[in-house]
Write a protein that holds these residues in place. Structure first.
Motif, PDB file in Angstrom:
ATOM      1  N   GLU A 187     -43.007  42.197 -95.391  1.00  0.00           N
ATOM      2  CA  GLU A 187     -42.194  41.093 -95.903  1.00  0.00           C
ATOM      3  C   GLU A 187     -42.330  39.860 -95.005  1.00  0.00           C
ATOM      4  N   LEU A 188     -42.655  40.082 -93.738  1.00  0.00           N
ATOM      5  CA  LEU A 188     -42.882  38.945 -92.857  1.00  0.00           C
ATOM      6  C   LEU A 188     -44.091  38.141 -93.319  1.00  0.00           C
ATOM      7  N   VAL A 192     -44.266  34.177 -94.133  1.00  0.00           N
ATOM      8  CA  VAL A 192     -45.298  33.308 -93.558  1.00  0.00           C
ATOM      9  C   VAL A 192     -46.018  32.545 -94.659  1.00  0.00           C
ATOM     10  N   THR A 193     -46.324  33.228 -95.742  1.00  0.00           N
ATOM     11  CA  THR A 193     -46.993  32.572 -96.869  1.00  0.00           C
ATOM     12  C   THR A 193     -46.118  31.473 -97.465  1.00  0.00           C
ATOM     13  N   THR A 199     -44.760  26.770 -88.919  1.00  0.00           N
ATOM     14  CA  THR A 199     -43.347  26.368 -88.891  1.00  0.00           C
ATOM     15  C   THR A 199     -42.441  27.436 -88.281  1.00  0.00           C
ATOM     16  N   ILE A 200     -43.000  28.601 -87.930  1.00  0.00           N
ATOM     17  CA  ILE A 200     -42.173  29.739 -87.518  1.00  0.00           C
ATOM     18  C   ILE A 200     -42.272  29.938 -86.009  1.00  0.00           C
ATOM     19  N   ALA A 201     -41.111  29.925 -85.335  1.00  0.00           N
ATOM     20  CA  ALA A 201     -41.073  30.076 -83.880  1.00  0.00           C
ATOM     21  C   ALA A 201     -41.014  31.536 -83.461  1.00  0.00           C
ATOM     22  N   HIS A 232     -50.154  35.604 -86.157  1.00  0.00           N
ATOM     23  CA  HIS A 232     -49.749  34.256 -86.560  1.00  0.00           C
ATOM     24  C   HIS A 232     -49.176  33.426 -85.413  1.00  0.00           C
ATOM     25  N   GLY A 233     -49.271  33.909 -84.182  1.00  0.00           N
ATOM     26  CA  GLY A 233     -48.770  33.135 -83.058  1.00  0.00           C
ATOM     27  C   GLY A 233     -47.269  32.999 -83.016  1.00  0.00           C
TER      28      GLY A 233
END
Length: 426
Positions: A187-188, A192-193, A199-201, A232-233
């Motif tokens: 689901e993560l 992300v999609t 945009t995600i920290a 995804h960093g």
């Protein structure tokens, strides 16, 4: 009173006046077996001599030292001891005063880290449904317990939630890690999609969701989350306020699952619950990213008056020494098979719809009374107290997390009393 039915309590107060090892003493002189390590925090039991002595000695020697631009040796000694305990890669420590403050600190570190790196667009935080991350605004924003959120407005913006992993239909009465649900980590990828990784920290999860009722991650779930966040960093934060300091039979939940986060949030068992203190451990990369620019400038504008307080530091050092002397950080692994068998003996008793266990944590989920959620479990709590046993309830779930010094006969005592109580519930 916090998280208390105040009117009900004041009609019939339940008061503790003393504690020693595995037992509390009530105001009327009864002994109550501690089945919850206080509030998940007294992992070494109560009134342990080394901790008591360390607090008294420290208060007499150095009661307080300024936390800003000044230091004292015990805070650094405790930080080094913690780094020795944590998984390789978590090399630096920020001290706080509670789990809630530790969560807020971790979220701020994550946001600031990306900004310092030149990735200021990474501001979104991802939590999980039914997650508990304390009671401050950041914690209830990324948390997912409805009653903790609903009265307080819009909270932080830019927060998303992954689904929880609790699946009674497929995983009821699992022993240890449930077999179904690792795919829920994907689901993560959907989030992300939707928003783009840029945009995600950070993602924050409890390795085992404790306060919501001991929701144990499916086999492979946390490993998959780690893979996705690295890809995804995105920083991965483990909230180990409950799972830290031996609760699962390993020093930390990260050790149990073989998954190293970027940031680890701790409190509770750090000082055995005796003095308020929390600690946030971060990777060398995160620390080093902040350590640039002129040396006279403050690198991270955050902290508390009591960060690394001398008395709390002394308590933390004495607590870690007590854990080491008595092998408590791994004792839960030795007791886990006995604990598992005892808990699962409750299967088949009235209203029991699930039993869960991992390390020295357990949960008995009860069928709610129609139209009266939480009442059945709360009735069990009151009956247990009357019979000399302290349990914790959340919703219609009985949660158990005894001190790590518990004996096998005391495990039997807990389960025998619970069995008798369950048979009497309406």
């Amino acid at each position: 009173m916090p998280f208390t039915a105040n009117r009900q309590f004041k009609k019939a107060p339940r008061m503790f006046v003393a504690a020693k090892d595995m037992h509390y003493t009530t105001a009327d002189g009864r002994q109550v077996l501690d089945g919850t390590a206080g509030l998940w925090c007294c992992n070494a039991g109560h009134a342990r001599p080394r901790i008591v002595e360390a607090i008294a000695n420290q208060a007499a020697e150095l009661d307080y030292a300024p936390a800003f631009q000044m230091g004292h040796p015990k805070a650094f000694e405790l930080a080094n001891r913690l780094v020795d305990l944590t998984p390789d890669g978590l090399d630096h420590v920020l001290f706080t005063n509670s789990g809630s403050e530790s969560v807020e600190t971790a979220l701020k570190v994550a946001l600031a880290y990306h900004k310092v790196k030149g990735e200021g667009s990474r501001t979104r935080l991802i939590g999980r449904e039914r997650g508990y991350h304390g009671v401050n605004f950041g914690g209830i924003s990324v948390g997912g317990i409805v009653t903790n959120r609903k009265m307080f407005g819009t909270l932080l913006t830019g927060v998303d939630h992954m689904p929880h992993t609790h699946n009674l239909a497929k995983n009821a009465f699992s022993r240890g890690l449930p077999p179904h649900g690792a795919d829920l980590a994907d689901e993560l990828e959907r989030i992300v999609t939707l928003h783009d990784a840029s945009t995600i920290a950070a993602v924050i999860v409890e390795p085992v969701a404790g306060s919501t009722g001991v929701l144990i991650p499916p086999a492979g779930y946390l490993q998959r989350l780690r893979e996705i966040t690295k890809k995804h960093g995105i920083l991965l934060i483990f909230d180990e306020v409950i799972t830290g300091y031996g609760r699962l039979g390993t020093p930390f939940g990260a050790d149990y699952f073989g998954v190293v986060p970027d940031i680890m949030v701790t409190a509770k068992g750090l000082t055995n619950g005796v003095i308020p203190m929390g600690a946030v451990m971060v990777s060398a990369d995160i620390h080093d990213t902040f350590m640039q620019g002129p040396e006279h400038l403050i690198e991270f504008f955050h902290g508390y008056t009591y960060s690394g307080n001398p008395v709390a530091s002394a308590a933390g050092l004495a607590t870690l020494e007590t854990y080491k002397e008595e092998g408590l950080l791994t004792r839960g692994a030795d007791l886990a098979p006995k604990w598992e068998e005892a808990l699962h003996s409750l299967k088949g008793l009235p209203h029991v719809i699930d039993v869960r266990n991992i390390g020295l944590v357990g949960a008995i989920e009860l069928q709610p009374i129609d139209g009266q959620p939480t009442k059945r479990a709360f009735s069990a709590f009151l009956k247990a107290f009357e019979q000399g046993l302290l349990i914790r309830t959340t919703g219609d779930i009985i949660a158990l997390s005894p001190p790590l010094i518990i004996s096998e006969s005391q495990i039997d005592e807990i389960v025998t009393k619970l069995a008798g109580i369950l048979k009497t519930l309406d």
